[in-house]
Design an enzyme around this catalytic site. Structure first.
Site, PDB file in Angstrom:
ATOM      1  N   LYS A 131      40.681  74.438   9.608  1.00 18.94           N
ATOM      2  CA  LYS A 131      39.457  74.461   9.830  1.00 18.94           C
ATOM      3  C   LYS A 131      38.323  75.332   9.159  1.00 18.94           C
ATOM      4  CE  LYS A 131      40.703  75.169  14.044  1.00 18.94           C
ATOM      5  NZ  LYS A 131      42.190  74.352  14.045  1.00 18.94           N
ATOM      6  N   GLU A 180      40.746  64.802   9.048  1.00 19.04           N
ATOM      7  CA  GLU A 180      40.714  64.279  10.339  1.00 19.04           C
ATOM      8  C   GLU A 180      41.413  65.098  11.340  1.00 19.04           C
ATOM      9  OE1 GLU A 180      39.467  62.683  13.401  1.00 19.04           O
ATOM     10  OE2 GLU A 180      39.335  61.019  11.858  1.00 19.04           O
ATOM     11  N   ALA A 229      43.271  67.337  16.438  1.00 16.78           N
ATOM     12  CA  ALA A 229      44.534  66.898  15.769  1.00 16.78           C
ATOM     13  C   ALA A 229      44.726  65.490  15.159  1.00 16.78           C
ATOM     14  CB  ALA A 229      45.949  67.251  16.770  1.00 16.78           C
ATOM     15  N   GLY A 237      54.573  78.327  23.627  1.00 16.94           N
ATOM     16  CA  GLY A 237      54.081  77.889  22.435  1.00 16.94           C
ATOM     17  C   GLY A 237      52.904  77.291  22.168  1.00 16.94           C
ATOM     18  N   GLU A 268      47.914  80.730  20.072  1.00 14.98           N
ATOM     19  CA  GLU A 268      47.881  81.649  18.983  1.00 14.98           C
ATOM     20  C   GLU A 268      48.695  82.723  19.408  1.00 14.98           C
ATOM     21  OE1 GLU A 268      46.725  80.894  16.079  1.00 14.98           O
ATOM     22  OE2 GLU A 268      45.870  78.759  16.740  1.00 14.98           O
ATOM     23  N   ASP A 317      37.637  78.832  18.042  1.00 15.49           N
ATOM     24  CA  ASP A 317      38.180  77.683  17.605  1.00 15.49           C
ATOM     25  C   ASP A 317      37.437  76.557  17.922  1.00 15.49           C
ATOM     26  OD1 ASP A 317      40.813  76.672  16.026  1.00 15.49           O
ATOM     27  OD2 ASP A 317      41.078  75.684  18.111  1.00 15.49           O
ATOM     28  N   LYS A 361      35.182  73.762  15.564  1.00 16.51           N
ATOM     29  CA  LYS A 361      35.471  72.116  15.622  1.00 16.51           C
ATOM     30  C   LYS A 361      34.041  71.703  16.125  1.00 16.51           C
ATOM     31  CE  LYS A 361      40.191  72.491  17.129  1.00 16.51           C
ATOM     32  NZ  LYS A 361      41.281  72.764  18.297  1.00 16.51           N
TER      33      LYS A 361
HETATM   34  N1  LIG Z   1      49.120  73.582  15.598  1.00 14.92           N
HETATM   35  C1  LIG Z   1      48.064  72.437  16.001  1.00 14.92           C
HETATM   36  O1  LIG Z   1      48.303  71.803  16.895  1.00 14.92           O
HETATM   37  C2  LIG Z   1      46.951  72.233  14.950  1.00 14.92           C
HETATM   38  C3  LIG Z   1      46.215  71.379  15.210  1.00 14.92           C
HETATM   39  C4  LIG Z   1      45.269  70.977  14.232  1.00 14.92           C
HETATM   40  C5  LIG Z   1      44.982  71.830  13.336  1.00 14.92           C
HETATM   41  N2  LIG Z   1      45.994  73.089  13.041  1.00 14.92           N
HETATM   42  C6  LIG Z   1      45.658  74.033  11.816  1.00 14.92           C
HETATM   43  O2  LIG Z   1      46.806  73.607  11.096  1.00 14.92           O
HETATM   44  C7  LIG Z   1      46.951  75.008  10.105  1.00 14.92           C
HETATM   45  C8  LIG Z   1      48.298  75.310  10.039  1.00 14.92           C
HETATM   46  O3  LIG Z   1      48.853  75.463  11.518  1.00 14.92           O
HETATM   47  P1  LIG Z   1      50.357  76.254  11.825  1.00 14.92           P
HETATM   48  O4  LIG Z   1      50.228  76.312  13.272  1.00 14.92           O
HETATM   49  O5  LIG Z   1      51.371  75.411  11.155  1.00 14.92           O
HETATM   50  O6  LIG Z   1      49.957  77.673  11.186  1.00 14.92           O
HETATM   51  P2  LIG Z   1      51.129  79.021  10.844  1.00 14.92           P
HETATM   52  O7  LIG Z   1      52.270  78.356  11.669  1.00 14.92           O
HETATM   53  O8  LIG Z   1      50.475  80.061  11.100  1.00 14.92           O
HETATM   54  O9  LIG Z   1      51.438  78.697   9.235  1.00 14.92           O
HETATM   55  C9  LIG Z   1      50.650  78.983   8.283  1.00 14.92           C
HETATM   56  C10 LIG Z   1      51.205  78.966   6.802  1.00 14.92           C
HETATM   57  O10 LIG Z   1      50.245  78.969   5.807  1.00 14.92           O
HETATM   58  C11 LIG Z   1      50.868  80.072   4.921  1.00 14.92           C
HETATM   59  N3  LIG Z   1      49.526  80.329   4.015  1.00 14.92           N
HETATM   60  C12 LIG Z   1      48.696  81.330   4.680  1.00 14.92           C
HETATM   61  N4  LIG Z   1      47.891  81.637   3.566  1.00 14.92           N
HETATM   62  C13 LIG Z   1      48.118  81.035   2.366  1.00 14.92           C
HETATM   63  C14 LIG Z   1      47.837  80.678   1.266  1.00 14.92           C
HETATM   64  N5  LIG Z   1      46.555  81.377   0.989  1.00 14.92           N
HETATM   65  N6  LIG Z   1      48.271  79.798   0.499  1.00 14.92           N
HETATM   66  C15 LIG Z   1      49.397  79.064   0.946  1.00 14.92           C
HETATM   67  N7  LIG Z   1      49.834  79.405   1.964  1.00 14.92           N
HETATM   68  C16 LIG Z   1      49.289  80.150   2.911  1.00 14.92           C
HETATM   69  C17 LIG Z   1      51.857  81.014   5.741  1.00 14.92           C
HETATM   70  O11 LIG Z   1      52.784  81.472   4.493  1.00 14.92           O
HETATM   71  P3  LIG Z   1      53.091  82.969   4.740  1.00 14.92           P
HETATM   72  O12 LIG Z   1      54.081  82.947   5.763  1.00 14.92           O
HETATM   73  O13 LIG Z   1      53.390  83.234   3.257  1.00 14.92           O
HETATM   74  O14 LIG Z   1      51.657  83.828   5.272  1.00 14.92           O
HETATM   75  C18 LIG Z   1      52.181  80.050   6.591  1.00 14.92           C
HETATM   76  O15 LIG Z   1      53.430  79.209   6.188  1.00 14.92           O
HETATM   77  C19 LIG Z   1      46.070  75.802  10.866  1.00 14.92           C
HETATM   78  O16 LIG Z   1      44.815  75.935   9.999  1.00 14.92           O
HETATM   79  C20 LIG Z   1      45.781  75.387  12.382  1.00 14.92           C
HETATM   80  O17 LIG Z   1      44.405  75.554  12.810  1.00 14.92           O
HETATM   81  C21 LIG Z   1      46.870  73.225  13.798  1.00 14.92           C
END
Ligand SMILES: NC(=O)c1ccc[n+]([C@@H]2O[C@H](COP(=O)([O-])OP(=O)(O)OC[C@H]3O[C@@H](n4cnc5c(N)ncnc54)[C@H](OP(=O)(O)O)[C@@H]3O)[C@@H](O)[C@H]2O)c1
Length: 367
Positions: free
Chosen positions: A111, A138, A143, A196, A199, A210, A214
């Site tokens: 976001k 999107e 989500a 889970g 955050e 957050d 949105k």
């Molecule tokens: N979970 C949901 O339901 C949901 C829904 C909609 C949107 N989202 C969005 O989707 C995104 C991912 O969520 P998540 O829960 O998968 O996050 P996460 O588990 O915290 O994973 C984030 C990943 O991004 C990597 N990263 C951080 N900075 C980076 C950079 N500059 N370049 C490349 N990789 C980088 C991290 O690697 P390192 O380990 O090296 O730091 C980690 O692998 C977030 O923005 C979240 O808001 C999530």
């Protein structure tokens, strides 16, 4: 169906890992080819398409990359490419703009590039437009629920969107339902954490930022040049409870608010009301507000279950009843599926171009 799209994934977290699994499960002949996976330090890459067995371990020992070029050079041999942002990184919009200059599209679940300073967001959208590259996001609101796409359709078909109301946090939706069922808020947050749903520090959900992001993303679709600081934000719990930096002590500290919220929930449940954490965009007043609301039983948000999200668009055409969208609005599998759907849209788009920066001139050619 368009030509094959080479995909470079940023982020190996919950959403990124699930996306890898969903890409792997696609039937052969799908127009998407994963050529790289990167985290914040390393890039695992194969221009012929990544072998996915043991990818996580191999990424852990893959070469380190530096700067945008270190990532984007991966597309050197690609006819068409898309960068997928499954990180929560700030300042990554610069990378998007570099990608567009190379004719590479962007699909984002992150976001932050869309809810940071308006000028940066505009620079990103302009770069996408000038290059002819796709920019899809999107999943940044609700989500995989179709929210941004239908809103864009309302706008481009000449409708006048007057009010948007929504419940955009699966986590806060879950907490509202639990509190309404009589659970003390501290126990509801502890349970959500164990499941889970939160955050790593639940303050990041309960603070409401957050949801504010949105709401801002949607308001900006309507041309409202507002900033995050313009959102009238009331956290889910009183602000003084949010100061605690330690997540365990933060959840314990919520017990101080248990009785007050439980008493209010009991009283208002008796009046047929339900607690929801809602965002509201009043387009004519250019006003965005986010906070806890006690809705009447006949309010569409009253019927939400668990982590469901909801958006309602009140428009010139959709009245007196708004256009409503409701369903699971959080979770790795639906979010990754939404990213995948965006990727299919990019692959099918006839408007991709390869852009090469010549000396002092911008040359755009079909790829
Ligand atoms: N979970 C949901 O339901 C949901 C829904 C909609 C949107 N989202 C969005 O989707 C995104 C991912 O969520 P998540 O829960 O998968 O996050 P996460 O588990 O915290 O994973 C984030 C990943 O991004 C990597 N990263 C951080 N900075 C980076 C950079 N500059 N370049 C490349 N990789 C980088 C991290 O690697 P390192 O380990 O090296 O730091 C980690 O692998 C977030 O923005 C979240 O808001 C999530």
């Amino acid at each position: 169906m368009g030509e094959r799209l080479d995909v470079l994934l940023l982020g190996k977290g919950t959403v990124g890992s699930e996306l890898v699994s969903q890409l792997e499960a696609l039937p052969s002949g799908a127009p998407l080819r994963l050529i790289g996976i990167a985290d914040s330090a390393r890039l695992l890459f194969d221009p012929r398409g990544l072998q996915l067995e043991g990818w996580r371990e191999r990424l852990g020992v893959a070469p380190r990359y530096t700067g945008p070029a270190g990532l984007l050079d991966a597309f050197a041999g690609s006819a068409a490419g898309a960068l997928v942002d499954c990180t929560a990184a700030s300042g990554i919009d610069k990378l998007y703009r570099e990608a567009f200059l190379r004719g590479v599209g962007v699909v984002a679940a992150n976001k932050k590039p869309f809810s940071g300073p308006w000028v940066d967001r505009e620079a990103t959208f302009t770069a996408a437009r000038v290059s002819g590259c796709a920019l899809r996001y999107e999943t940044t609101v609700g989500a995989a629920l179709p929210i941004i796409g239908p809103l864009q359709d309302l706008i481009r078909t000449g409708d006048e969107v007057r009010v948007i109301e929504g419940s955009f946090s699966g986590t806060l939706g879950y907490l509202c339902s639990e509190v309404m069922q009589g659970k003390p808020v501290s126990r509801a947050v502890a349970a959500a954490r164990e499941l889970g749903f939160t955050e790593p520090h639940p303050r990041d959900d309960l603070g409401g930022t957050d949801v504010a992001r949105k709401a801002l993303i949607l308001a900006r679709e309507l041309g409202l040049a507002l900033e995050l600081s313009d959102v009238e934000l009331e956290p889910f719990v009183p602000g003084w409870l949010l100061a605690e930096d330690d997540p365990d002590r933060f959840v314990e500290g919520l017990t101080a608010y248990d009785d007050e919220l439980s008493d209010r929930a009991r009283r208002l449940r008796g009046e047929g009301k339900a607690l929801r954490y809602l965002a509201r965009i009043d387009v004519l007043e250019r006003r965005l507000s986010v906070g806890p609301v006690w809705v009447d039983a006949d309010h569409p948000a009253a019927r939400l279950r668990g982590t469901e999200s909801f958006a309602a668009f009140g428009t010139r055409r959709y009245r007196p009843y708004p256009l409503q969208i409701q369903g699971p609005g959080a979770g790795a599998s639906v979010t990754a599926a939404g990213v995948l759907a965006d990727l299919f849209q990019v692959a099918a788009s006839p408007h991709r171009h390869r852009v090469e920066l010549g000396l002092g001139s911008l040359r755009i050619s079909g790829c």
